[in-house]
Design an enzyme around this catalytic site. Sequence first.
Site, short mmCIF file in Angstrom:
data_model
loop_
_atom_site.label_atom_id
_atom_site.label_comp_id
_atom_site.label_asym_id
_atom_site.label_seq_id
_atom_site.Cartn_x
_atom_site.Cartn_y
_atom_site.Cartn_z
N ASP A 7 0.89 -1.16 0.00
CA ASP A 7 0.00 0.00 0.00
C ASP A 7 0.93 1.22 0.00
O ASP A 7 1.38 1.66 1.06
CB ASP A 7 -0.90 -0.02 1.24
CG ASP A 7 -1.81 1.19 1.30
OD1 ASP A 7 -2.18 1.73 0.24
OD2 ASP A 7 -2.16 1.62 2.43
N GLU A 67 -1.53 -1.66 -4.58
CA GLU A 67 -2.77 -0.91 -4.74
C GLU A 67 -2.69 -0.04 -5.98
O GLU A 67 -1.67 0.60 -6.24
CB GLU A 67 -3.02 -0.03 -3.51
CG GLU A 67 -4.35 0.69 -3.57
CD GLU A 67 -4.66 1.43 -2.29
OE1 GLU A 67 -5.49 0.93 -1.52
OE2 GLU A 67 -4.07 2.50 -2.08
N ASP A 139 -2.26 1.22 7.54
CA ASP A 139 -1.53 1.00 6.28
C ASP A 139 -1.07 -0.46 6.14
O ASP A 139 -1.10 -1.03 5.04
CB ASP A 139 -0.35 1.97 6.16
CG ASP A 139 -0.81 3.41 6.04
OD1 ASP A 139 -1.83 3.66 5.38
OD2 ASP A 139 -0.15 4.29 6.62
#
Length: 167
Positions: A7, A67, A139
């Site tokens: 991420d 992502e 996160d």
Amino acid sequence: MRVIAIDPAVRSTGIAVLERRTDGIHAIHYGIIKLPGKMPQSRCLVSIRDHLTDVVREHEPDECAVEGIIYVQSHRTAITMGAARGAAILACAEQGLPVYEYAPKRVKQAVVGRGSAAKAQVAFMMRALLKLRETPAADAGDALAIGYAHLQATSGHHPEHARGEEI
């Protein structure tokens, strides 16, 4: 199969390494690459790449899931996020890993059942699904979710979860 999931963000990149075994999906490693606000962005990008390279070498994943780009109102934010994403993709591609991207809504749908789930909900679900002792930081939870969605999509057991786009 083992996947490193990322991420990306310049100051707080979530990372996770997950493995699919015969008894399910397991978290091997997860955390955050946390960088100081005073560090120049160019140094942050090098640090992200170096840290991810070390994680790939240590845990030897087969693939990478990252992502995808999300819509942001600020061009500056989009450029910064894109730079962090580029550093992450480069680190994995340099190690020979195929890299797949997943839209954030698709990841949330896969792990929570709603594409609009909050970060806290995603982290809580990752704790439950992976039987973690603690709820991961947001996160890191997002990275775990990206990896989980990727392993679901590549298992063949969940045809509704299409594999991400290889980039």
